[in-house]
Motif scaffolding. Sequence first.
Motif, PDB file in Angstrom:
ATOM      1  N   MET A   1       0.472  -1.030   0.282  1.00 13.40           N
ATOM      2  CA  MET A   1      -0.095   0.164  -0.044  1.00 13.40           C
ATOM      3  C   MET A   1       0.811   0.916   0.431  1.00 13.40           C
ATOM      4  O   MET A   1       0.868   1.773   1.147  1.00 13.40           O
ATOM      5  N   ARG A   2       1.584   1.473  -0.857  1.00 15.86           N
ATOM      6  CA  ARG A   2       2.405   2.592  -1.413  1.00 15.86           C
ATOM      7  C   ARG A   2       1.322   3.885  -0.769  1.00 15.86           C
ATOM      8  O   ARG A   2       1.875   4.910  -0.683  1.00 15.86           O
ATOM      9  N   TYR A   3      -0.118   4.325  -1.536  1.00 15.70           N
ATOM     10  CA  TYR A   3      -0.355   5.237  -2.016  1.00 15.70           C
ATOM     11  C   TYR A   3      -0.673   5.567  -0.048  1.00 15.70           C
ATOM     12  O   TYR A   3      -0.964   6.562  -0.241  1.00 15.70           O
ATOM     13  N   ARG A   4      -0.645   4.442   0.627  1.00 11.63           N
ATOM     14  CA  ARG A   4      -0.852   5.294   2.211  1.00 11.63           C
ATOM     15  C   ARG A   4      -0.051   5.980   3.169  1.00 11.63           C
ATOM     16  O   ARG A   4      -0.139   6.659   3.777  1.00 11.63           O
ATOM     17  N   GLN A   5       1.766   5.860   1.816  1.00  7.15           N
ATOM     18  CA  GLN A   5       2.175   7.412   2.735  1.00  7.15           C
ATOM     19  C   GLN A   5       2.556   8.958   2.372  1.00  7.15           C
ATOM     20  O   GLN A   5       2.242   9.546   2.729  1.00  7.15           O
ATOM     21  N   SER A   6       1.411   8.788   1.502  1.00  9.86           N
ATOM     22  CA  SER A   6       0.828  10.042   1.537  1.00  9.86           C
ATOM     23  C   SER A   6      -0.657  10.691   1.723  1.00  9.86           C
ATOM     24  O   SER A   6      -1.052  11.473   1.779  1.00  9.86           O
ATOM     25  N   ASP A   7      -1.622   9.583   1.364  1.00 13.38           N
ATOM     26  CA  ASP A   7      -2.995   9.805   1.731  1.00 13.38           C
ATOM     27  C   ASP A   7      -3.754   8.840   2.656  1.00 13.38           C
ATOM     28  O   ASP A   7      -2.866   7.738   3.095  1.00 13.38           O
ATOM     29  N   GLY A   8      -4.402   8.939   3.095  1.00 10.28           N
ATOM     30  CA  GLY A   8      -5.617   7.979   4.192  1.00 10.28           C
ATOM     31  C   GLY A   8      -5.317   7.115   3.622  1.00 10.28           C
ATOM     32  O   GLY A   8      -5.139   6.604   3.261  1.00 10.28           O
ATOM     33  N   VAL A   9      -5.898   5.868   4.427  1.00  5.95           N
ATOM     34  CA  VAL A   9      -6.138   4.940   4.907  1.00  5.95           C
ATOM     35  C   VAL A   9      -6.941   4.365   3.624  1.00  5.95           C
ATOM     36  O   VAL A   9      -7.241   3.751   2.670  1.00  5.95           O
ATOM     37  N   PRO A  10      -8.814   5.537   3.782  1.00  7.09           N
ATOM     38  CA  PRO A  10      -9.319   5.358   2.513  1.00  7.09           C
ATOM     39  C   PRO A  10      -9.236   5.566   1.529  1.00  7.09           C
ATOM     40  O   PRO A  10      -9.701   4.923   0.492  1.00  7.09           O
ATOM     41  N   LEU A  11      -8.403   6.105   0.724  1.00  5.27           N
ATOM     42  CA  LEU A  11      -7.911   6.801  -0.085  1.00  5.27           C
ATOM     43  C   LEU A  11      -6.938   5.774  -1.124  1.00  5.27           C
ATOM     44  O   LEU A  11      -7.328   5.367  -1.977  1.00  5.27           O
ATOM     45  N   ALA A  12      -6.350   5.706  -0.124  1.00  2.77           N
ATOM     46  CA  ALA A  12      -4.727   4.697  -0.559  1.00  2.77           C
ATOM     47  C   ALA A  12      -5.096   3.265  -0.786  1.00  2.77           C
ATOM     48  O   ALA A  12      -5.280   2.119  -1.784  1.00  2.77           O
ATOM     49  N   SER A  13      -6.059   2.919   0.246  1.00  2.19           N
ATOM     50  CA  SER A  13      -7.464   1.536  -0.207  1.00  2.19           C
ATOM     51  C   SER A  13      -8.123   0.953  -1.546  1.00  2.19           C
ATOM     52  O   SER A  13      -8.231   0.502  -2.568  1.00  2.19           O
ATOM     53  N   ALA A  14      -8.776   2.651  -2.069  1.00  2.00           N
ATOM     54  CA  ALA A  14      -9.837   2.736  -2.406  1.00  2.00           C
ATOM     55  C   ALA A  14      -8.070   2.561  -3.877  1.00  2.00           C
ATOM     56  O   ALA A  14      -9.258   2.132  -4.686  1.00  2.00           O
ATOM     57  N   MET A  15      -7.664   3.584  -4.044  1.00  2.00           N
ATOM     58  CA  MET A  15      -6.413   3.544  -5.152  1.00  2.00           C
ATOM     59  C   MET A  15      -5.271   2.307  -5.413  1.00  2.00           C
ATOM     60  O   MET A  15      -5.065   1.971  -6.266  1.00  2.00           O
ATOM     61  N   ALA A  16      -5.838   1.617  -3.962  1.00  2.42           N
ATOM     62  CA  ALA A  16      -4.790   0.197  -4.289  1.00  2.42           C
ATOM     63  C   ALA A  16      -5.895  -0.586  -5.001  1.00  2.42           C
ATOM     64  O   ALA A  16      -5.378  -2.215  -5.114  1.00  2.42           O
ATOM     65  N   GLY A  17      -7.055  -0.991  -4.964  1.00  2.00           N
ATOM     66  CA  GLY A  17      -7.664  -1.750  -5.085  1.00  2.00           C
ATOM     67  C   GLY A  17      -8.711  -2.887  -4.047  1.00  2.00           C
ATOM     68  O   GLY A  17      -8.371  -3.856  -5.320  1.00  2.00           O
TER      69      GLY A  17
END
Length: 65
Positions: A1-17
């Motif tokens: 979940m590399r998106y987690r480093q810049s975004d919150g968990v809800p947005l990062a999990s949605a972007m990761a699928g």
Amino acid sequence: MRYRQSDGVPLASAMAGFSLATGYRLERNPHLPSRKTPPRGPRRPDPLVDIFEAEIVPILKATPS
């Protein structure tokens, strides 16, 4: 979940699928299920093992409710 480093968990999990619940579970414990230690078994012997079949099972069969 590399998106987690810049975004919150809800947005990062949605972007990761994957689901929001999985995102929070990964944040709480990032290890894979195969890397986790198995749960421990019972730590003491069952005190009713001697009387369960002889006394408790007949009582349960006589009054199923």
